[in-house]
Scaffold this motif. Sequence first.
Motif, PDB file in Angstrom:
ATOM      1  N   LEU A  65     102.558  85.788 116.370  1.00 25.63           N
ATOM      2  CA  LEU A  65     101.545  85.717 115.322  1.00 25.63           C
ATOM      3  C   LEU A  65     101.540  84.329 114.693  1.00 25.63           C
ATOM      4  O   LEU A  65     100.490  83.712 114.512  1.00 25.63           O
ATOM      5  CB  LEU A  65     101.823  86.787 114.258  1.00 25.63           C
ATOM      6  CG  LEU A  65     100.647  87.072 113.342  1.00 25.63           C
ATOM      7  CD1 LEU A  65      99.538  87.751 114.127  1.00 25.63           C
ATOM      8  CD2 LEU A  65     101.094  87.956 112.172  1.00 25.63           C
ATOM      9  N   VAL A  86      98.458  81.781 114.801  1.00 22.18           N
ATOM     10  CA  VAL A  86      97.832  81.236 113.593  1.00 22.18           C
ATOM     11  C   VAL A  86      97.898  79.716 113.620  1.00 22.18           C
ATOM     12  O   VAL A  86      96.925  79.029 113.295  1.00 22.18           O
ATOM     13  CB  VAL A  86      98.531  81.809 112.331  1.00 22.18           C
ATOM     14  CG1 VAL A  86      98.089  81.049 111.099  1.00 22.18           C
ATOM     15  CG2 VAL A  86      98.233  83.291 112.196  1.00 22.18           C
ATOM     16  N   ILE A 115      95.208  78.567 115.905  1.00 24.20           N
ATOM     17  CA  ILE A 115      93.887  78.699 115.285  1.00 24.20           C
ATOM     18  C   ILE A 115      93.669  77.582 114.279  1.00 24.20           C
ATOM     19  O   ILE A 115      92.608  76.937 114.253  1.00 24.20           O
ATOM     20  CB  ILE A 115      93.758  80.082 114.619  1.00 24.20           C
ATOM     21  CG1 ILE A 115      93.692  81.167 115.705  1.00 24.20           C
ATOM     22  CG2 ILE A 115      92.530  80.127 113.720  1.00 24.20           C
ATOM     23  CD1 ILE A 115      93.700  82.574 115.166  1.00 24.20           C
ATOM     24  N   ILE A 116      94.708  77.328 113.471  1.00 21.62           N
ATOM     25  CA  ILE A 116      94.577  76.264 112.468  1.00 21.62           C
ATOM     26  C   ILE A 116      94.338  74.925 113.159  1.00 21.62           C
ATOM     27  O   ILE A 116      93.487  74.132 112.752  1.00 21.62           O
ATOM     28  CB  ILE A 116      95.836  76.209 111.574  1.00 21.62           C
ATOM     29  CG1 ILE A 116      95.861  77.453 110.684  1.00 21.62           C
ATOM     30  CG2 ILE A 116      95.847  74.945 110.732  1.00 21.62           C
ATOM     31  CD1 ILE A 116      97.106  77.585 109.842  1.00 21.62           C
TER      32      ILE A 116
END
Lengths: 611, 377
Positions: free
Chosen positions: B117, B121, B124-125
């Motif tokens: 996770l 993330v 994605i950032i």
Amino acid sequence: MGHEIASPPAPLPVGRGEIERLTCLGDSRPHCHSERSEESLRGDEVTGMRERKEKHVSTNLGEVLHCEPLVSTWGTSVGTTDDMTDGTATTQERAMVQPIVSMREIDKRFGPVRANDKVSLTLYPGEIHAVLGENGAGKTTLMNILSGMYQPDGGTIELDGKPITIGSPSEALAHGIGTVYQHFTLVPNLSVIENVVLGTKTGFVLNLSKGEQRLKEVLTEFELNTDPNVEVRHLSIGQRQRVEIIKVLMRGTRVLLLDEPTSVLTPTEVEGLFRILRRLREEGVSVVIITHKLEEALDVSDRVTILRGGKNVGELGPDDIASAGRAGARQRIVETMFGGMPAAAETFQQHVATGKTLLELSGVSAIGDRGEIAIRELSIQLRAGEIYGIAGVDGNGQKELGEIIAGQRKTTTGRLALDGTDYTNAGVATLSRAGVGYITDDRLGEGVVPGMSVAQNAALKTINRSPFSKGFWLDRKAIEANANTLIEQFSVRTPSAQTKITLLSGGNIQKLMLARELAMDPRVIVCNKPTYGLDLKTAQFVLQTLRQEADSGKAVLLISSELDEILEISDRIGVIYNGEIVETFERAQVDIETVGRLMLSGRAAVAGSAA
Amino acid sequence: MNERARMSSISILPIVSSVLAIVMAFVIGGIFLEANGKDALHAYRILFERGLVNGDGLTETFKKMAPMLIVSAGLLIALRASVWNIGIDGQFMVGALLAGVAGAAVAGSVPNPLMWLIAAVAGIIGGMLWAVIPALLMVKFNLNEIITTLMMNYVAVNVCAWLVKGPFRDSSVVAPQTKQIPLADRLPFIPGTEVHIGLIVGLLCVVVVAILFRSTVYGFCLDVVGRNRKAAIHAGLPVGRLAGSALILCGAFAGLAGANDVLGIQGLFKANWDPGYGFTAFALVYLARLNSLLLIPFAFFFSFLLVGGDSMPRRADVPTYFVGMLEGLMLICFAVAVYLERRWHAISERIRGRPDDRIEPESSSGPSALEGLEISS
Ligand SMILES: Nc1ncnc2c1ncn2[C@@H]1O[C@H](COP(=O)(O)OP(=O)(O)OP(=O)(O)O)[C@@H](O)[C@H]1O
Ligand SMILES: [Mg+2]
């Protein structure tokens, strides 16, 4: 035929020769090469050096462009032609004249909709033929079939007595059937001459400079006083339309189709267009014109075909029109169009509004799309309960004015207040929530989203409000239900709410836009040409609706280039000229002459004479 | 009214055109191979065998499908709003780098799912970060996103190379790369297969995007912006914010795809690692005609192409970039097919006379790729 009465018997009018050459372009039938064109060809060979390849190009160009001006016949034939008397003569002879085009029992279905149901249309050379009918009657569909855009499901099309099929618009052109679409097909960044020559079958090498001088003359004949080298985007809509007509004629058009050509024109431009159409009639071209303005149809056409619900419901020939008289003919047409006489147009009660000021613009200026100053220090106040009409020739800032109030255009100076609260440059979303409704005149450009359904378009402006959205999610049921209500209220003709908006007829799209705007229950309604493309009955209905809205305490700003419409329902009238309101009138005090002068020159008095 | 606009309704034909375009591309590619003295049929057999038939190849294809699905789901969002994000490769790279660094940093010290996770993330950032800059330039200064996103790709290559040679370098190995995530901590396989669960993430992404455009206000508004910007302005939609957010979202998906590859396959980020999904994604999304659910079969197809293409140099003596050429040919053939499709409307109408009965592949709000193409020109 008509023009033979009107024009002197001999010598052969110069103009006819030209149009013959105009019209034979694109096919190379030998008889097209009249003596004069041969001469001009030879002349060319002397003056200019050409290679064989180029010769073909210039031959065509030469045929079209190297000819004498037409002014002589132009003036006389138009001047002496009276529609009615001319018409009678024409019919007598017509018994012997073969039609150019006869469409017989044309069928066209779109899913459940029978857009054309055994429609027949006969076009004779040298006539102007009006196709009339209410919104969604199937007029555009019929024209699209003739221009090769659609294929009929049944029926036959004959050209010069021989059955043909028209598989595509270019086949139609090859058959001499040319169409001027309402949305022009000119390339804005090319010059007039390039646009005219573009797409003619003249080979690859263009010889523009040779044709230029002559094109200039042709342009003058078509009352277009522009330099052929000017880019089309600099022309006005009326001018573009004429270039479009010339372009179509260059491709050998004997049948010219015009779908609502006048709705984008100013009254003067309409007159100019009609002069051109009459002239083409003299040259033997068969012109089909679709319009919702009966007066125009009666003014210009020899023959009228009326459609209703996709069927032929009537045809008025020249003698019918002549014997019924203008008023009688008008009445007959209206009755046939709508299947009975619509309730007599009610005369609207004007009154001086005393309600509070709902909208106030003070000293507002704005820049137009081309960087020009479109609005100059303009101030108006709209009171609750009144209709304020903005009269003016298109392009004097009325569009920008509407956009400013709607929040679509930023102001550079001044203040906009709604009910006393400042909303200067607040943006569309805020103003719309504050109760401003704006009906744009650019319905396909910005009014609707092509490719989306009727329902989606109906919900477009309030999609992020209840009931269409529940927070993040769309409520499809509510969207559909809303559309069905609007369809019902405004009797929008559509197979269903899920139909793509662009499949509706022009008038029906307009109805849906109006319905959408009024459903938002705005306090201030700005409408730019709200009746554009609507049939008589619907236009009347829309004006009535606007009046009712005003009477119920709303403020309506009615922008229109049609003075009649403004005079009909406005309480006050402001004349806009060059971005300024030059004069305002109470309805009772309006002097049409003065308004007309103000619209054209911004001044009430003729220059030089004291008012 | 613009009568031509009436003709361009979506029909079943689009898929036919896409398939025809693909077939034509293969034919032209084959001619090209023959002209170069190669045995085209042999080469194609290798391509298909490798990507489709061998159990091993099929596994590879499904693994490839995960990033393809994620990236094209994101690109679909952007293209539906008519935002041309050419910068997917850069966004992917930055996302992969951050995911690699973050994943390796926490691997072992937190439970694996949490590590995944965190890495996702981070990815994605990273992707969003790389998209935010062009998005701001587009919205605030009206700079063309095609140019800015393209430029950001070059910046990404160099910045990532520098980071991975400097601050983020795993000093225990010679090659410039981030610290490796141990094999045991990578994404698990889907039970019964050797395909990691990234494929499921990819399918989920597509489903999410399909729902976005089918049932949400946001998706609706993006469609409006993409189809008629002037109408969006007229309707009071925040056009700039919508377009900008579509670009950033697209970046987020690209970054997620980067994380997926790091967590599922690579385990680390190497300098100059650029799988170049961006171009393939464009071909994919266009051939799927901007229709979200059609992304799935087309993603499968393109994955097998890429996998099969990898084996062509060895076994058929055809360079890998032949597949890139095929993709290019497909786009060209597709453009031709779209043109022919317009002509076909007239003919099919003559035959059936009922253009309104055409089957629509998705919600009525999906623009035909035809319109997308027009936007590009
Ligand atoms: N391509 C199409 N697909 C489906 N329905 C269509 C299509 N074209 C036209 N129609 C339908 O056929 C009917 C006739 O349309 P048409 O455009 O010919 O009307 P019209 O007489 O030109 O009306 P208007 O005066 O409003 O322009 C309408 O109900 C319209 O919705
Ligand atoms: Mg019409």
